[in-house]
Design a protein around this motif. Sequence first.
Motif, PDB file in Angstrom:
ATOM      1  N   GLN A 166      -3.676  -4.766 -11.483  1.00 58.32           N
ATOM      2  CA  GLN A 166      -5.122  -4.553 -11.503  1.00 58.32           C
ATOM      3  C   GLN A 166      -5.861  -5.865 -11.769  1.00 58.32           C
ATOM      4  O   GLN A 166      -6.890  -6.154 -11.150  1.00 58.32           O
ATOM      5  CB  GLN A 166      -5.493  -3.513 -12.570  1.00 58.32           C
ATOM      6  CG  GLN A 166      -5.196  -2.071 -12.197  1.00 58.32           C
ATOM      7  CD  GLN A 166      -6.182  -1.500 -11.185  1.00 58.32           C
ATOM      8  OE1 GLN A 166      -7.132  -2.163 -10.790  1.00 58.32           O
ATOM      9  NE2 GLN A 166      -5.957  -0.258 -10.772  1.00 58.32           N
ATOM     10  N   THR A 167      -5.339  -6.676 -12.686  1.00 57.88           N
ATOM     11  CA  THR A 167      -5.971  -7.959 -12.982  1.00 57.88           C
ATOM     12  C   THR A 167      -5.947  -8.865 -11.762  1.00 57.88           C
ATOM     13  O   THR A 167      -6.949  -9.520 -11.422  1.00 57.88           O
ATOM     14  CB  THR A 167      -5.257  -8.648 -14.161  1.00 57.88           C
ATOM     15  OG1 THR A 167      -5.367  -7.825 -15.321  1.00 57.88           O
ATOM     16  CG2 THR A 167      -5.869 -10.015 -14.450  1.00 57.88           C
ATOM     17  N   SER A 192      -5.786  -7.953  -8.634  1.00 61.53           N
ATOM     18  CA  SER A 192      -6.695  -7.444  -7.598  1.00 61.53           C
ATOM     19  C   SER A 192      -8.144  -7.773  -7.931  1.00 61.53           C
ATOM     20  O   SER A 192      -8.928  -8.126  -7.041  1.00 61.53           O
ATOM     21  CB  SER A 192      -6.504  -5.928  -7.426  1.00 61.53           C
ATOM     22  OG  SER A 192      -6.915  -5.217  -8.581  1.00 61.53           O
ATOM     23  N   ARG A 193      -8.516  -7.679  -9.214  1.00 57.85           N
ATOM     24  CA  ARG A 193      -9.886  -8.030  -9.597  1.00 57.85           C
ATOM     25  C   ARG A 193     -10.160  -9.511  -9.341  1.00 57.85           C
ATOM     26  O   ARG A 193     -11.253  -9.887  -8.899  1.00 57.85           O
ATOM     27  CB  ARG A 193     -10.132  -7.688 -11.068  1.00 57.85           C
ATOM     28  CG  ARG A 193     -10.297  -6.197 -11.343  1.00 57.85           C
ATOM     29  CD  ARG A 193     -10.866  -5.957 -12.727  1.00 57.85           C
ATOM     30  NE  ARG A 193      -9.973  -6.451 -13.769  1.00 57.85           N
ATOM     31  CZ  ARG A 193      -9.051  -5.721 -14.370  1.00 57.85           C
ATOM     32  NH1 ARG A 193      -8.868  -4.456 -13.995  1.00 57.85           N
ATOM     33  NH2 ARG A 193      -8.289  -6.234 -15.315  1.00 57.85           N
ATOM     34  N   ASN A 194      -9.168 -10.347  -9.627  1.00 56.02           N
ATOM     35  CA  ASN A 194      -9.347 -11.785  -9.391  1.00 56.02           C
ATOM     36  C   ASN A 194      -9.538 -12.089  -7.907  1.00 56.02           C
ATOM     37  O   ASN A 194     -10.140 -13.112  -7.553  1.00 56.02           O
ATOM     38  CB  ASN A 194      -8.143 -12.561  -9.928  1.00 56.02           C
ATOM     39  CG  ASN A 194      -8.080 -12.559 -11.443  1.00 56.02           C
ATOM     40  OD1 ASN A 194      -9.075 -12.304 -12.121  1.00 56.02           O
ATOM     41  ND2 ASN A 194      -6.902 -12.829 -11.991  1.00 56.02           N
ATOM     42  N   HIS A 224     -11.080  -9.929  -6.017  1.00 56.87           N
ATOM     43  CA  HIS A 224     -12.239  -9.090  -5.660  1.00 56.87           C
ATOM     44  C   HIS A 224     -11.818  -7.931  -4.749  1.00 56.87           C
ATOM     45  O   HIS A 224     -12.529  -7.559  -3.822  1.00 56.87           O
ATOM     46  CB  HIS A 224     -13.329  -9.937  -4.979  1.00 56.87           C
ATOM     47  CG  HIS A 224     -13.745 -11.135  -5.781  1.00 56.87           C
ATOM     48  ND1 HIS A 224     -14.476 -11.031  -6.948  1.00 56.87           N
ATOM     49  CD2 HIS A 224     -13.495 -12.464  -5.585  1.00 56.87           C
ATOM     50  CE1 HIS A 224     -14.681 -12.242  -7.436  1.00 56.87           C
ATOM     51  NE2 HIS A 224     -14.089 -13.130  -6.650  1.00 56.87           N
ATOM     52  N   ASP A 228     -11.020  -3.987  -4.543  1.00 59.01           N
ATOM     53  CA  ASP A 228     -11.275  -2.714  -5.223  1.00 59.01           C
ATOM     54  C   ASP A 228     -10.034  -1.842  -5.076  1.00 59.01           C
ATOM     55  O   ASP A 228      -9.837  -1.183  -4.055  1.00 59.01           O
ATOM     56  CB  ASP A 228     -12.506  -2.036  -4.610  1.00 59.01           C
ATOM     57  CG  ASP A 228     -12.879  -0.762  -5.360  1.00 59.01           C
ATOM     58  OD1 ASP A 228     -12.412  -0.596  -6.503  1.00 59.01           O
ATOM     59  OD2 ASP A 228     -13.631   0.051  -4.791  1.00 59.01           O
ATOM     60  N   LYS A 251      -7.020   3.238  -9.119  1.00 64.70           N
ATOM     61  CA  LYS A 251      -6.088   3.397 -10.232  1.00 64.70           C
ATOM     62  C   LYS A 251      -5.019   4.442  -9.908  1.00 64.70           C
ATOM     63  O   LYS A 251      -3.883   4.342 -10.365  1.00 64.70           O
ATOM     64  CB  LYS A 251      -6.850   3.785 -11.500  1.00 64.70           C
ATOM     65  CG  LYS A 251      -7.723   2.671 -12.054  1.00 64.70           C
ATOM     66  CD  LYS A 251      -8.354   3.060 -13.381  1.00 64.70           C
ATOM     67  CE  LYS A 251      -9.174   1.908 -13.952  1.00 64.70           C
ATOM     68  NZ  LYS A 251      -9.794   2.265 -15.247  1.00 64.70           N
TER      69      LYS A 251
END
Length: 315
Positions: free
Chosen positions: A290-291, A293-295, A297, A299, A302
């Motif tokens: 998840q981290t 993927s956020r880095n 950008h 979406d 979960k």
Amino acid sequence: MTFEETAARRSVESVPLSHLSVELGHLYIEEFAGGIDQLRRHFARIAPWAAAARAACADRTPSNRPRISTCFLIDDYFTRFSTPRVVMEQVREAAQDTGLVIDYFAREAGCAQADDIPLAELVLTQLVSDPAPETTGDRPPTSETGWLCNGERSPASGPGQAMSAGRAWQPPVQNAANRHSIFMDVELWDYEDNGQRRWSCPFLAAVWQLMRLGLLRHEGEGVTNPYQLDDWPDDWDEMPAVVKLNPHAAPFSAYRTFSVLGSRFLPVEHAVRTILSQVSISPAVLDQIQTRSRNEHIDLAKDLVERVEYVFVGD
């Protein structure tokens, strides 16, 4: 003095990830028996869908430069046929004739065990059955029965007490049903011999999806590193679980998976989604992905099931 579990100190390996893993087919002996012309027809039928998946991935990738890898799975678990060299040469030629490139070639037996790691057993230990509301969980655990369901089974009928009315039949009920239940009861294995289980096709397919999503770890390490081979072995047992065919390919595992499959696989993949909905992945692995993927950008859902997409085509 303080105490902590060894597992709490163990680092979790970060595996390379593409944005999308596209499965170009699942080969059984029936398809191979039809020869290379049947394989060409298969790839010609799925090529437009693979192109559409690439375009859709590019549209939702912020950089518009998506990392996309392709894979192809062969059944060497339930039926052994031909040799790795013959099968792979025909598959690659048929794919190239329709403009497709296969980056990774995988064995279904490798979903049961890869590099001496019992992947199917590993996933079995991570299953957390979804208990039906207002039940006591008195049925035997999945690890004993080999069956996993998405709700409450219909109660078994048994001998009633003398002079009492028989127990009325009750239907099975799906957990979180949308108006009407769609109950699924999935067999994970069908027999056990000397401690060795014969895993079902849906369970191995669920392991396959977890491999492609990069979610499996054994003692903190990734479990299915692709190998590049200088030459094909003559025996399937000498083959790695995943072979890298294209030296320039994006990573095997990905944030999301997309599979183009024959319509006969629809019930199997319904069962796969039932299994995936009850797999408990290590929080450290989930947080790590998840981290990342956020880095980037991205979406990322979960819910694991929402990371898996399909197209089913006529056979």
